[in-house]
Design an enzyme around this catalytic site. Structure first.
Site, mmCIF file in Angstrom:
data_model
loop_
_atom_site.group_PDB
_atom_site.id
_atom_site.type_symbol
_atom_site.label_atom_id
_atom_site.label_comp_id
_atom_site.label_asym_id
_atom_site.label_seq_id
_atom_site.Cartn_x
_atom_site.Cartn_y
_atom_site.Cartn_z
ATOM 1 N N ARG A 110 0.815 -1.229 0.000
ATOM 2 C CA ARG A 110 0.000 0.000 0.000
ATOM 3 C C ARG A 110 0.840 1.266 0.000
ATOM 4 N NH1 ARG A 110 -3.132 -3.075 3.692
ATOM 5 N NH2 ARG A 110 -4.874 -4.000 2.617
ATOM 6 N N LYS A 132 2.551 11.681 -10.960
ATOM 7 C CA LYS A 132 1.710 10.851 -11.827
ATOM 8 C C LYS A 132 2.501 9.628 -12.248
ATOM 9 C CE LYS A 132 -1.476 13.911 -14.259
ATOM 10 N NZ LYS A 132 -1.896 14.280 -15.616
ATOM 11 N N GLU A 174 9.496 19.890 -23.804
ATOM 12 C CA GLU A 174 8.835 20.221 -22.529
ATOM 13 C C GLU A 174 9.451 21.478 -21.920
ATOM 14 O OE1 GLU A 174 6.136 18.629 -21.504
ATOM 15 O OE2 GLU A 174 6.217 16.800 -22.697
ATOM 16 N N LYS A 216 7.139 23.244 -13.113
ATOM 17 C CA LYS A 216 6.233 22.096 -13.022
ATOM 18 C C LYS A 216 5.813 21.852 -11.571
ATOM 19 C CE LYS A 216 4.821 17.584 -13.963
ATOM 20 N NZ LYS A 216 4.746 16.485 -14.890
ATOM 21 N N GLU A 226 -5.601 17.934 -10.245
ATOM 22 C CA GLU A 226 -6.184 18.412 -11.499
ATOM 23 C C GLU A 226 -7.613 18.876 -11.345
ATOM 24 O OE1 GLU A 226 -5.374 14.927 -14.077
ATOM 25 O OE2 GLU A 226 -3.908 16.280 -14.943
ATOM 26 N N ARG A 231 -3.294 22.610 -13.493
ATOM 27 C CA ARG A 231 -2.402 21.519 -13.872
ATOM 28 C C ARG A 231 -2.623 21.127 -15.328
ATOM 29 N NH1 ARG A 231 -0.302 16.377 -10.225
ATOM 30 N NH2 ARG A 231 1.083 15.549 -11.832
ATOM 31 N N ASN A 235 -0.603 20.429 -20.146
ATOM 32 C CA ASN A 235 -0.899 19.659 -21.353
ATOM 33 C C ASN A 235 -0.904 20.515 -22.616
ATOM 34 O OD1 ASN A 235 -1.062 17.105 -20.219
ATOM 35 N ND2 ASN A 235 -3.158 17.471 -19.523
ATOM 36 N N HIS A 238 -0.446 18.937 -25.868
ATOM 37 C CA HIS A 238 -0.557 17.496 -25.654
ATOM 38 C C HIS A 238 -1.819 16.877 -26.242
ATOM 39 C CE1 HIS A 238 2.875 18.178 -23.156
ATOM 40 N NE2 HIS A 238 2.911 16.941 -22.713
ATOM 41 N N HIS A 242 -1.128 13.658 -28.343
ATOM 42 C CA HIS A 242 -1.632 12.302 -28.097
ATOM 43 C C HIS A 242 -2.249 11.723 -29.368
ATOM 44 C CE1 HIS A 242 -0.632 12.234 -23.929
ATOM 45 N NE2 HIS A 242 -1.359 13.294 -23.654
ATOM 46 N N HIS A 255 7.557 11.121 -27.492
ATOM 47 C CA HIS A 255 6.524 11.976 -26.912
ATOM 48 C C HIS A 255 6.857 13.451 -27.151
ATOM 49 C CE1 HIS A 255 3.487 13.426 -24.173
ATOM 50 N NE2 HIS A 255 4.397 14.002 -23.411
#
Lengths: 359, 359
Positions: A110, A132, A174, A216, A226, A231, A235, A238, A242, A255
């Site tokens: 956990r 993330k 980035e 960041k 988010e 946040r 993106n 992005h 994607h 990416h």
């Protein structure tokens, strides 16, 4: 929030930094095959000399390591090595190792603490920061994961000297993004020192990494889960990216490369909605034109594909809510916002068409 | 913290309760085969009538459903059904469904909200509350998991009417535990109404469930991440119990049965250390003697095994830190504490021997 340390050589300070953060000196070190080869000896010797107990794990250096199969094998290794909740995990690598390591650390017993030691420009400025973590499902990338904040992010910019040029440019996307979305002064710094940064020259590269990581971290701290839309500004580019990545089946495009092209689209879209001036558009495009991408890669994957197909691919991405795409736009260089309303397909397609003509 | 609702019939109030908690009316309903059979029609009809959009998932009603294989299959089902982060998950079942559902909800799209609708006494009073969720690894139970707090716990004690007697007693062990560790007045209530509670008679069973759930929620709220030692008191009897379960390979003994026997050991150990009086010991043992366990089960699994073997099995459990077992003891009925120092094997073995003679 995670403390972010930018220091060379950072492995000499592991004991001091772990103690300062109440982390035990029992650590699982996760490498990929490349980072093991490049940095394994230095890091493991440092751990030995500094009195750590450690277990070493190595995974293949590829996206497919972010799988259930690999996670399952690693859990087994940890249990067999008697690793319990008094341990922590040190992830040494790029996005794959950081994500996989974070996923394992978030879920083993956990949750055990994770320390990120990113080795690529992308990981130093983006993926290692903000908690993330995820693995992939055959039906979608990064669908299975958590928010698991690193206790500590250890950045040693000298590690970038071994990074292939293509990866440097991918990470640089980035870096530029942070200028676009949050900091005009930083964007000017990037304009001025772009060549020195991508040549991994100090103090430019350290400054660019430090500033990117700090932008960041600030944004994440203000909107960890988010909720406010802040946040989401990370993106920028992005939503388009994607779509490109999905069209390429995530394999033939980095990416960062997709993000760079995505930012060209997003700049055009911002201009279409008259959120930025023609001068700002040109200035933004000029920075993005400095990116050297493998010839044919972006052009082939992008110019030959109808804008409608690109939009359709974007729509199948997981970040949609109720089939609506959300766009991050600029309202000036250095200032991004999450556009509150859905946009007509027509205007998005026009922006993609414009982008196709200019890059 | 989660709101806990005790209400009959609770499925009539789903829309009202979901809206109150800002939960969307798009829900994944997870059943096991038994709960689907028993409660599926009522719940699905209620969801339909109350205007929900839902996806239904069913897993086998057994511990092996808490596996990677099952999780992997369910993720695939959710992705194919276009479930995204705007959905939530409603887990209808006992500990297996609650744990598996919690695990899936915690990790799908980095976490979607979970609503627990427990259907066993154990789940209503213990496993559905407090956010501990996990799946099993072949090398150890509950090793892979998270803290993922339910938004809402919906308890309908009328669901217990279909519960086999053996499961009622297994759940009753946790009910009694709450009296022992935290509330002398509740312990007196249990002493007085034991037979009515296990016969699922109201108001006794509703009161016992409500009080148990509320004691657990209070303790969890005060020590969510198990840092102060308070949450650890919920493990009263469990250090021993895990040893028994492991010896039985988790198959032939219910968790609650192991806990009941574990509490007998823990009472004797508390007495050995003179933390409770002889009268308190006898009064505690008298309550535990009301448990009807399948003849031969506890006796065979317990009386024929040397105390040293039991201790060894306890030592191999995951809740050790650095190979030290931690014991939760009573310092009076209604008051538990985590014993700060490790205990000599000798005194623990003596307590187990005493327990073997008395049950």
């Amino acid at each position: 929030m995670s403390e972010i340390i930018v220091s060379t050589p950072v492995h000499n300070r592991l004991e001091q930094l772990f103690l300062k953060h109440n982390l035990s000196k029992k650590t699982v070190v996760l490498f990929d095959e490349n980072t093991k080869e490049l940095f394994g000896r230095d890091i493991l010797t440092a751990l030995k000399n500094q009195g750590f107990t450690f277990v070493e794990l190595v995974v293949p250096a590829r996206e497919t390591s972010k799988s259930f199969r690999t996670a399952y094998r690693l859990y087994g290794n940890l249990i067999e090595a008697d690793v319990d909740r008094s341990w922590n995990l040190l992830a040494v690598g790029g996005g794959v190792v950081g994500d996989l390591g974070g996923y394992i650390a978030a879920s083993y017993y956990r949750g055990i603490p994770i320390v990120q030691l990113p080795t690529t420009l992308l990981a130093m400025t983006d993926s290692s920061i903000g908690g993330k973590v995820a693995i992939n499902h055959p039906l979608g990338k990064n669908l299975i994961g958590f928010f698991h904040m690193p206790e500590l992010v250890l950045i040693d910019p000298s590690y970038l000297k071994s990074l292939p040029e293509r990866e440097v440019y991918a990470g640089m996307a980035e870096v530029v993004k942070y200028g676009f979305i949050a900091d005009m002064e930083f964007l000017r710094y990037i304009e001025k020192h772009f060549d020195d940064i991508v040549a991994i020259k100090d103090p430019y590269v350290s400054e660019a990494v430090r500033k990117s990581a700090s932008i960041k971290a600030d944004i994440v701290e203000q909107d960890f889960k988010e909720q406010s839309g802040l946040r989401a500004t990370l993106n920028f580019g992005h939503t388009f990216a994607h779509g490109f990545e999905k069209l390429a089946d995530y394999r033939h495009i980095r990416h960062g490369e997709a993000v760079a092209v995505g930012m060209i689209c997003a700049l055009h879209l911002s201009r279409k909605l008259e959120k930025i001036s023609q001068d700002e558009l040109q200035r933004g495009l000029a920075i993005l034109s400095k990116f050297k991408f493998r010839r044919g890669l972006v052009q082939k994957r992008f110019k030959d594909i109808p804008a409608e197909t690109i939009l359709e691919s974007m729509l199948s991405d997981k970040k949609k809510v109720d089939k609506q795409l959300r766009y991050v736009l600029l309202e000036g260089l250095g200032k991004a916002y999450l556009h509150p309303e859905p946009l007509d397909d027509g205007i998005v397609i026009e922006a993609i068409e414009k982008a196709k003509k200019c890059c």
